[in-house]
Write a protein that holds these residues in place. Structure first.
Motif, PDB file in Angstrom:
ATOM      1  N   THR A 123     -49.283 -82.553 -59.533  1.00  0.00           N
ATOM      2  CA  THR A 123     -48.554 -83.780 -59.234  1.00  0.00           C
ATOM      3  C   THR A 123     -47.405 -83.454 -58.293  1.00  0.00           C
ATOM      4  O   THR A 123     -46.572 -82.605 -58.588  1.00  0.00           O
ATOM      5  CB  THR A 123     -48.010 -84.419 -60.527  1.00  0.00           C
ATOM      6  OG1 THR A 123     -49.110 -84.633 -61.428  1.00  0.00           O
ATOM      7  CG2 THR A 123     -47.324 -85.741 -60.243  1.00  0.00           C
ATOM      8  N   VAL A 124     -47.385 -84.130 -57.139  1.00  0.00           N
ATOM      9  CA  VAL A 124     -46.348 -83.904 -56.123  1.00  0.00           C
ATOM     10  C   VAL A 124     -45.608 -85.218 -55.900  1.00  0.00           C
ATOM     11  O   VAL A 124     -46.212 -86.241 -55.591  1.00  0.00           O
ATOM     12  CB  VAL A 124     -46.964 -83.397 -54.797  1.00  0.00           C
ATOM     13  CG1 VAL A 124     -45.889 -83.215 -53.733  1.00  0.00           C
ATOM     14  CG2 VAL A 124     -47.733 -82.100 -55.018  1.00  0.00           C
ATOM     15  N   GLU A 125     -44.285 -85.158 -56.068  1.00  0.00           N
ATOM     16  CA  GLU A 125     -43.433 -86.326 -55.883  1.00  0.00           C
ATOM     17  C   GLU A 125     -42.750 -86.245 -54.528  1.00  0.00           C
ATOM     18  O   GLU A 125     -42.179 -85.212 -54.184  1.00  0.00           O
ATOM     19  CB  GLU A 125     -42.390 -86.373 -56.993  1.00  0.00           C
ATOM     20  CG  GLU A 125     -41.546 -87.616 -56.999  1.00  0.00           C
ATOM     21  CD  GLU A 125     -40.611 -87.644 -58.184  1.00  0.00           C
ATOM     22  OE1 GLU A 125     -39.424 -87.318 -57.998  1.00  0.00           O
ATOM     23  OE2 GLU A 125     -41.085 -87.973 -59.287  1.00  0.00           O
ATOM     24  N   GLY A 126     -42.826 -87.316 -53.748  1.00  0.00           N
ATOM     25  CA  GLY A 126     -42.219 -87.363 -52.423  1.00  0.00           C
ATOM     26  C   GLY A 126     -40.701 -87.323 -52.487  1.00  0.00           C
ATOM     27  O   GLY A 126     -40.104 -87.345 -53.567  1.00  0.00           O
ATOM     28  N   PRO A 127     -40.056 -87.280 -51.337  1.00  0.00           N
ATOM     29  CA  PRO A 127     -38.603 -87.105 -51.280  1.00  0.00           C
ATOM     30  C   PRO A 127     -37.787 -88.222 -51.937  1.00  0.00           C
ATOM     31  O   PRO A 127     -36.688 -87.977 -52.418  1.00  0.00           O
ATOM     32  CB  PRO A 127     -38.295 -87.022 -49.787  1.00  0.00           C
ATOM     33  CG  PRO A 127     -39.498 -87.540 -49.088  1.00  0.00           C
ATOM     34  CD  PRO A 127     -40.652 -87.377 -50.015  1.00  0.00           C
TER      35      PRO A 127
END
Length: 115
Positions: free
Chosen positions: A43-47
């Motif tokens: 899971t990658v969360e944007g800025p």
């Protein structure tokens, strides 16, 4: 028959020349879940954070070695691969994950200085 064969060859050529460029997405790894069959869910969360800027990538185990929760990464994936449009979306077709070491160092240094 000859026209059919020419048409088939043309279709094969066009499919082979389709957009083979990768798309990238950068952010912070917030979760890594072990999956079945040699894949993990990263899971990658944007800025800016939030579900609207989060993507769950289905990643082969050998593509995410050396990354862990909290790392700043760029994920490169095939934009034509399957994408489940839920919130957050789930994206297949990951080719590689690169650690953004400079950004990770900055984030870690800021976190240590605040706490």
């Amino acid at each position: 028959m000859r026209k059919s064969l020419s048409l088939i060859l043309l279709i094969i050529l066009l499919v082979g020349c389709s957009n083979s460029e990768l798309t990238s997405y950068s952010g912070t790894i917030t979760e890594i879940t072990k999956g079945n069959n040699g894949y993990e869910r990263v899971t990658v969360e944007g800025p800016n954070g939030g579900e609207e800027e989060t993507i769950i990538f289905i990643v082969p185990n050998d593509e995410n070695e050396g990354v862990e929760v909290g790392d700043q990464v760029s994920v490169y994936y095939d934009p034509d691969a399957f994408r489940e449009d839920s919130l957050p979306p789930t994206q297949d077709g990951v080719e590689r994950i690169e650690l953004n070491e400079e950004e990770s160092y900055t984030s870690t240094a800021l976190a240590k200085s605040k706490g």
